[in-house]
Scaffold this motif. Structure first.
Motif, PDB file in Angstrom:
ATOM      1  N   GLN A 264       0.822  -1.205   0.000  1.00 50.33           N
ATOM      2  CA  GLN A 264       0.000   0.000   0.000  1.00 50.33           C
ATOM      3  C   GLN A 264       0.859   1.259   0.000  1.00 50.33           C
ATOM      4  O   GLN A 264       0.569   2.241  -0.697  1.00 50.33           O
ATOM      5  N   MET A 265       1.932   1.261   0.801  1.00 55.26           N
ATOM      6  CA  MET A 265       2.825   2.419   0.829  1.00 55.26           C
ATOM      7  C   MET A 265       3.531   2.587  -0.516  1.00 55.26           C
ATOM      8  O   MET A 265       3.689   3.708  -1.013  1.00 55.26           O
ATOM      9  N   ARG A 266       3.955   1.460  -1.108  1.00 54.77           N
ATOM     10  CA  ARG A 266       4.626   1.522  -2.406  1.00 54.77           C
ATOM     11  C   ARG A 266       3.705   2.107  -3.469  1.00 54.77           C
ATOM     12  O   ARG A 266       4.105   2.973  -4.250  1.00 54.77           O
ATOM     13  N   ASN A 267       2.464   1.640  -3.502  1.00 55.84           N
ATOM     14  CA  ASN A 267       1.520   2.146  -4.497  1.00 55.84           C
ATOM     15  C   ASN A 267       1.223   3.624  -4.297  1.00 55.84           C
ATOM     16  O   ASN A 267       1.049   4.371  -5.269  1.00 55.84           O
ATOM     17  N   LYS A 268       1.189   4.054  -3.051  1.00 57.36           N
ATOM     18  CA  LYS A 268       0.963   5.477  -2.767  1.00 57.36           C
ATOM     19  C   LYS A 268       2.122   6.311  -3.294  1.00 57.36           C
ATOM     20  O   LYS A 268       1.923   7.373  -3.903  1.00 57.36           O
ATOM     21  N   LEU A 269       3.351   5.824  -3.086  1.00 60.36           N
ATOM     22  CA  LEU A 269       4.532   6.530  -3.573  1.00 60.36           C
ATOM     23  C   LEU A 269       4.570   6.577  -5.099  1.00 60.36           C
ATOM     24  O   LEU A 269       5.086   7.533  -5.689  1.00 60.36           O
ATOM     25  N   LEU A 270       4.023   5.557  -5.735  1.00 63.26           N
ATOM     26  CA  LEU A 270       4.004   5.513  -7.197  1.00 63.26           C
ATOM     27  C   LEU A 270       2.870   6.340  -7.795  1.00 63.26           C
ATOM     28  O   LEU A 270       2.787   6.487  -9.017  1.00 63.26           O
ATOM     29  N   GLY A 271       1.981   6.843  -6.964  1.00 64.79           N
ATOM     30  CA  GLY A 271       0.930   7.723  -7.458  1.00 64.79           C
ATOM     31  C   GLY A 271      -0.438   7.110  -7.596  1.00 64.79           C
ATOM     32  O   GLY A 271      -1.340   7.719  -8.175  1.00 64.79           O
TER      33      GLY A 271
ATOM     34  N   ALA B 147      -4.059   5.981  -6.133  1.00 62.64           N
ATOM     35  CA  ALA B 147      -4.946   6.391  -5.058  1.00 62.64           C
ATOM     36  C   ALA B 147      -5.307   5.196  -4.178  1.00 62.64           C
ATOM     37  O   ALA B 147      -5.276   4.044  -4.631  1.00 62.64           O
ATOM     38  N   GLU B 148      -5.648   5.458  -2.962  1.00 63.28           N
ATOM     39  CA  GLU B 148      -6.018   4.395  -2.030  1.00 63.28           C
ATOM     40  C   GLU B 148      -7.252   3.656  -2.547  1.00 63.28           C
ATOM     41  O   GLU B 148      -8.247   4.271  -2.938  1.00 63.28           O
ATOM     42  N   GLY B 149      -7.187   2.340  -2.571  1.00 66.41           N
ATOM     43  CA  GLY B 149      -8.311   1.533  -3.041  1.00 66.41           C
ATOM     44  C   GLY B 149      -8.416   1.433  -4.546  1.00 66.41           C
ATOM     45  O   GLY B 149      -9.318   0.771  -5.065  1.00 66.41           O
ATOM     46  N   GLU B 150      -7.497   2.062  -5.277  1.00 63.46           N
ATOM     47  CA  GLU B 150      -7.567   2.069  -6.743  1.00 63.46           C
ATOM     48  C   GLU B 150      -7.041   0.775  -7.343  1.00 63.46           C
ATOM     49  O   GLU B 150      -7.512   0.322  -8.392  1.00 63.46           O
ATOM     50  N   VAL B 151      -6.068   0.160  -6.694  1.00 59.63           N
ATOM     51  CA  VAL B 151      -5.385  -1.009  -7.240  1.00 59.63           C
ATOM     52  C   VAL B 151      -6.140  -2.294  -6.904  1.00 59.63           C
ATOM     53  O   VAL B 151      -6.554  -2.502  -5.756  1.00 59.63           O
ATOM     54  N   ASN B 152      -6.322  -3.133  -7.913  1.00 55.46           N
ATOM     55  CA  ASN B 152      -6.899  -4.463  -7.712  1.00 55.46           C
ATOM     56  C   ASN B 152      -5.796  -5.342  -7.116  1.00 55.46           C
ATOM     57  O   ASN B 152      -4.804  -5.662  -7.769  1.00 55.46           O
TER      58      ASN B 152
ATOM     59  N   GLY C 298       3.811  -6.140  -7.554  1.00 55.38           N
ATOM     60  CA  GLY C 298       4.958  -5.327  -7.179  1.00 55.38           C
ATOM     61  C   GLY C 298       5.979  -5.135  -8.275  1.00 55.38           C
ATOM     62  O   GLY C 298       7.159  -4.948  -8.012  1.00 55.38           O
ATOM     63  N   LEU C 299       5.546  -5.142  -9.546  1.00 56.58           N
ATOM     64  CA  LEU C 299       6.485  -5.121 -10.671  1.00 56.58           C
ATOM     65  C   LEU C 299       6.615  -3.754 -11.342  1.00 56.58           C
ATOM     66  O   LEU C 299       7.489  -3.566 -12.178  1.00 56.58           O
ATOM     67  N   GLY C 300       5.749  -2.812 -11.026  1.00 56.11           N
ATOM     68  CA  GLY C 300       5.788  -1.516 -11.691  1.00 56.11           C
ATOM     69  C   GLY C 300       6.855  -0.601 -11.108  1.00 56.11           C
ATOM     70  O   GLY C 300       7.405  -0.848 -10.035  1.00 56.11           O
ATOM     71  N   CYS C 301       7.163   0.487 -11.835  1.00 53.74           N
ATOM     72  CA  CYS C 301       8.129   1.465 -11.337  1.00 53.74           C
ATOM     73  C   CYS C 301       7.548   2.870 -11.375  1.00 53.74           C
ATOM     74  O   CYS C 301       8.260   3.853 -11.255  1.00 53.74           O
ATOM     75  N   GLY C 302       6.247   2.964 -11.566  1.00 60.26           N
ATOM     76  CA  GLY C 302       5.592   4.259 -11.627  1.00 60.26           C
ATOM     77  C   GLY C 302       4.120   4.057 -11.939  1.00 60.26           C
ATOM     78  O   GLY C 302       3.587   2.967 -11.790  1.00 60.26           O
TER      79      GLY C 302
ATOM     80  N   ASP D  48      -1.948  -1.782 -23.420  1.00 63.03           N
ATOM     81  CA  ASP D  48      -0.929  -1.807 -22.366  1.00 63.03           C
ATOM     82  C   ASP D  48       0.170  -2.786 -22.775  1.00 63.03           C
ATOM     83  O   ASP D  48      -0.072  -3.990 -22.908  1.00 63.03           O
ATOM     84  N   LEU D  49       1.397  -2.276 -22.958  1.00 62.78           N
ATOM     85  CA  LEU D  49       2.527  -3.114 -23.354  1.00 62.78           C
ATOM     86  C   LEU D  49       3.132  -3.776 -22.122  1.00 62.78           C
ATOM     87  O   LEU D  49       3.607  -3.101 -21.221  1.00 62.78           O
ATOM     88  N   GLY D  50       3.112  -5.107 -22.106  1.00 58.95           N
ATOM     89  CA  GLY D  50       3.631  -5.825 -20.949  1.00 58.95           C
ATOM     90  C   GLY D  50       2.693  -5.671 -19.771  1.00 58.95           C
ATOM     91  O   GLY D  50       3.067  -5.192 -18.701  1.00 58.95           O
ATOM     92  N   SER D  51       1.465  -6.097 -19.955  1.00 58.45           N
ATOM     93  CA  SER D  51       0.393  -5.838 -18.982  1.00 58.45           C
ATOM     94  C   SER D  51       0.484  -6.663 -17.715  1.00 58.45           C
ATOM     95  O   SER D  51      -0.198  -6.374 -16.737  1.00 58.45           O
ATOM     96  N   GLY D  52       1.318  -7.722 -17.714  1.00 58.78           N
ATOM     97  CA  GLY D  52       1.475  -8.522 -16.508  1.00 58.78           C
ATOM     98  C   GLY D  52       0.173  -9.108 -16.021  1.00 58.78           C
ATOM     99  O   GLY D  52      -0.626  -9.644 -16.786  1.00 58.78           O
ATOM    100  N   ALA D  53      -0.077  -8.977 -14.723  1.00 54.51           N
ATOM    101  CA  ALA D  53      -1.304  -9.504 -14.129  1.00 54.51           C
ATOM    102  C   ALA D  53      -2.485  -8.562 -14.298  1.00 54.51           C
ATOM    103  O   ALA D  53      -3.581  -8.848 -13.810  1.00 54.51           O
ATOM    104  N   GLY D  54      -2.275  -7.433 -14.984  1.00 57.61           N
ATOM    105  CA  GLY D  54      -3.391  -6.561 -15.356  1.00 57.61           C
ATOM    106  C   GLY D  54      -3.665  -5.382 -14.451  1.00 57.61           C
ATOM    107  O   GLY D  54      -4.719  -4.752 -14.582  1.00 57.61           O
ATOM    108  N   MET D  55      -2.741  -5.026 -13.564  1.00 58.37           N
ATOM    109  CA  MET D  55      -3.016  -3.970 -12.593  1.00 58.37           C
ATOM    110  C   MET D  55      -3.441  -2.656 -13.254  1.00 58.37           C
ATOM    111  O   MET D  55      -4.497  -2.098 -12.941  1.00 58.37           O
ATOM    112  N   ASP D  56      -2.622  -2.142 -14.172  1.00 57.60           N
ATOM    113  CA  ASP D  56      -2.968  -0.878 -14.829  1.00 57.60           C
ATOM    114  C   ASP D  56      -4.154  -1.037 -15.771  1.00 57.60           C
ATOM    115  O   ASP D  56      -4.935  -0.094 -15.954  1.00 57.60           O
TER     116      ASP D  56
END
Length: 317
Positions: free
Chosen positions: A158-165, A167-172, A178-182, A198-206
């Motif tokens: 949760q802290m990592r996602n907040k630092l990356l920008g 919003a709280e509750g936005e991420v599935n 934990g693979l993104g950098c922004g 989405d290029l390289g969508s991984g597990a679909g977070m974005d």
């Protein structure tokens, strides 16, 4: 769908595209021939080749003397030089540059078999095959083990996602490995009704966040080269009843997306992994509509990477 060792007599471009993007596909040979013209290789020779190939290698035959075959040839820009064999790696576009092409006297059974076997063996071929395989294996391990397999401590999610920008509750949470950098969605400025790739969508977070913004009239296409990632992303979409987000198997150097489809292309810490970055940008330009946008979050090396971090798992972080 073609069974192993068989050749599909194609009657439409869509039929061929399904062969290339289908589950388990690793390479495709499309042979263009004319039934009235004898050549060094035809459907029977292609069938003999197909029986020798590893599972996942597909073969299609197009008779340009037929009405349907002529339409396919025109659509794919096939000229008068026959026979013509075009070979594609899994996830690439039929309208993009093939991995190999043999025409006329150079179109022999031996040449096709050798190149197609190589493509099937490397699961994508080209100069980046080894790097792709290394990263694919590392990402597959990440799907199974989550952030626990990443090098070092990635911190509180949760802290990592907040630092990356985010919003709280936005991420599935099901899609957060934990693979993104922004957060590429900050600059994306998505709007309802848009098509996102989405290029390289991984597990679909974005993808899942973007899907909420573009709404039911929009669509999000996630592209990833790791089957385990796609399985996880698709399972999450099914579990949560998400219908405007879909996932396709493919490499970002050869996007399984049509021309001028997307309003915007996004990517989160993936392009740095590509051994053919100029090709990635050419593909982005191809799939974008005129006036389309790009939003990328990534890393750039400004110094020498420490020896301890020169591992497959570190590159996949």
């Amino acid at each position: 769908m073609a069974s192993p060792g068989s050749v599909v007599e194609a009657t439409s471009v869509g039929q061929i595209e399904k062969l290339l993007s289908g589950d388990g596909a690793c390479a495709l040979c499309v042979l263009f021939h004319a039934s009235f013209k004898q050549g060094p290789v035809g459907p029977s020779e292609l069938a003999a080749i197909a029986k020798k190939l590893p599972e996942g290698a597909r073969c299609a035959s197009v008779d340009v003397a037929s009405d349907e075959g002529e339409e396919i040839a025109l659509d794919l820009g096939v000229g008068q030089g026959l026979p013509l064999a075009r070979l594609f790696a899994a996830g690439s576009s039929l309208k993009g540059k093939p991995a190999a092409e043999f025409e006329g006297k150079q179109c022999t059974a031996a040449a096709i078999e050798e190149k197609l076997s190589a493509l099937a063996g490397s699961r994508g071929g080209g100069s980046g095959g080894g790097i792709h395989d290394m990263v694919r294996q590392a990402y597959a391990a990440t799907v199974t083990g989550g952030s626990s397999v990443l090098p070092g401590d990635v911190g509180d999610p949760q802290m990592r996602n907040k630092l990356l920008g985010y919003a709280e509750g936005e991420v599935n949470l099901s899609a957060d490995l934990g693979l993104g950098c922004g957060n590429p969605l900050i600059a994306a400025n998505l709007r309802p009704g848009e098509v996102v790739v989405d290029l390289g969508s991984g597990a679909g977070m974005d993808c899942f966040i973007a899907g909420k913004v573009v709404g039911p009239t929009g669509h999000v296409i996630g592209v990833d080269m790791t089957p385990e990632m796609l399985s996880k992303a698709r399972a999450t979409a099914k579990k949560d009843g998400i219908t405007n987000v879909t996932f396709r198997l493919g490499e970002i150097e050869h996007l399984p997306v049509g021309d001028r489809v997307a309003d915007i292309v996004i990517s989160n810490c993936v392009i740095n992994l590509s051994p053919e970055k100029p090709q990635v940008y050419r593909e982005m330009n191809r799939v974008l509509r005129p006036g389309g946008r790009v939003s990328i979050s990534d890393v750039m090396r400004t110094g020498k990477i420490p020896e301890a971090l020169r591992t497959a798992q570190s590159y996949a972080c």
